[in-house]
Design an enzyme around this catalytic site. Structure first.
Site, short mmCIF file in Angstrom:
data_model
loop_
_atom_site.label_atom_id
_atom_site.label_comp_id
_atom_site.label_asym_id
_atom_site.label_seq_id
_atom_site.Cartn_x
_atom_site.Cartn_y
_atom_site.Cartn_z
N CYS A 22 0.80 -1.22 0.00
CA CYS A 22 0.00 0.00 0.00
C CYS A 22 0.84 1.28 0.00
O CYS A 22 1.37 1.66 -1.03
CB CYS A 22 -0.98 -0.01 1.17
SG CYS A 22 -2.37 1.12 0.98
N ARG A 47 -12.97 5.60 -3.31
CA ARG A 47 -12.24 4.72 -2.40
C ARG A 47 -12.49 3.27 -2.81
O ARG A 47 -13.64 2.84 -2.98
CB ARG A 47 -12.68 4.94 -0.95
CG ARG A 47 -11.75 4.27 0.03
CD ARG A 47 -11.69 4.97 1.36
NE ARG A 47 -10.46 4.59 2.06
CZ ARG A 47 -9.32 5.25 2.02
NH1 ARG A 47 -9.24 6.38 1.35
NH2 ARG A 47 -8.26 4.83 2.67
N HIS A 94 -3.97 -5.66 2.36
CA HIS A 94 -3.70 -5.74 3.80
C HIS A 94 -4.32 -7.02 4.34
O HIS A 94 -4.68 -7.92 3.62
CB HIS A 94 -4.33 -4.54 4.49
CG HIS A 94 -3.77 -3.22 4.09
ND1 HIS A 94 -2.57 -2.75 4.56
CD2 HIS A 94 -4.25 -2.26 3.27
CE1 HIS A 94 -2.34 -1.54 4.06
NE2 HIS A 94 -3.35 -1.22 3.27
#
Length: 250
Positions: A105, A139, A202
């Site tokens: 990320c 997002r 993640h």
């Protein structure tokens, strides 16, 4: 009484040094877990793990075998930016020389050429990876499944507003069969460059994807010792966890 630590050391196949980049500022959504998985699986494969940390202002350790780095908010990226740029040449030399790395990320973004925030501010990257990222109002969030030729399905969770585009100097990690990945248009997730694996996933990534962890370990051991001798690992519980994770809705 037998000193068990001495016994383990005497029977070890060798020591592998794992460096975690900026765990103080780039450790969001459990990315610390990637370093812990590396430590545990190195030990299970019969090698001795040495887990190191590098934070802003620290001396950069010599002779590292594996590098892992996590994600962070824009504020965390700003905290490490100047220090990371000072270490750019060292990290480029390691990556170009074949050191295995996993960057997630925020550090994935900063290993590229630049990250332009949603407000137009530019955070300069170190150019290890031929990518650049632009922040947006969209997002990308949810469970992800990535089909890869190298590791099978890679599972994880994304939560980012940065949209990353790849240049000709890198290849995507894989193709998303669930989720968005690098951006909302091209259907790819992550990057592969030499022995660098970069991803937005993640969760943390390695507990659900031991094939990636073992790739890093095998590559490091082969580079350091000239060969790799894996242990006999029982990953039945990992397989069950992966089955459940793959069935989760977006």
């Amino acid at each position: 009484m037998t000193d068990q630590s001495a016994v383990r050391e005497s029977t070890s196949k060798g020591t592998l040094r794992v460096l975690q980049l900026y765990p103080r500022d780039m450790n969001i959504y459990g990315d610390w877990g990637n370093a812990l998985v590396m430590q545990r699986r190195i030990s299970w494969h019969g090698y001795t793990p040495e887990l190191l940390e590098y934070n802003v202002g620290d001396p950069f350790p010599a002779d590292v075998d594996i590098i892992v780095g996590g994600g962070g908010q824009d504020s965390g990226q700003l905290v490490i930016q100047a220090d990371l740029l000072e270490r750019a040449q060292e990290l480029k030399t390691l990556a170009d020389g074949g050191t295995p790395m996993l960057v997630i990320c925020g550090l994935y973004q900063l290993f590229g050429h630049r990250f332009v925030t949603r407000t137009g501010s530019e955070i300069k990257g170190i150019g290890v990876l031929d990518v650049e990222t632009h922040g947006t109002d969209e997002r990308l969030i949810g469970n992800v499944v990535v089909a890869t030729d190298e590791f099978g399905d890679v599972l994880g969770y994304e939560n980012h507003s940065g949209q990353t585009t790849l240049g000709s100097g890198v290849a995507p990690l894989g193709t998303t069969t669930k989720g968005m990945g690098n951006n909302s248009t091209d259907g790819h997730e992550g990057v592969r460059y030499r022995n660098v694996v970069a991803s937005y996933l993640h969760g943390s990534l390695l507990p659900k994807n031991p094939a990636v962890a073992d790739f890093l370990i095998k590559t490091a051991a082969t580079r350091k010792f000239g060969s790799y001798s894996p242990g006999s690992l029982d990953d039945r519980y990992v397989a069950k966890a992966r089955e459940l994770a793959a069935r989760r809705p977006r």
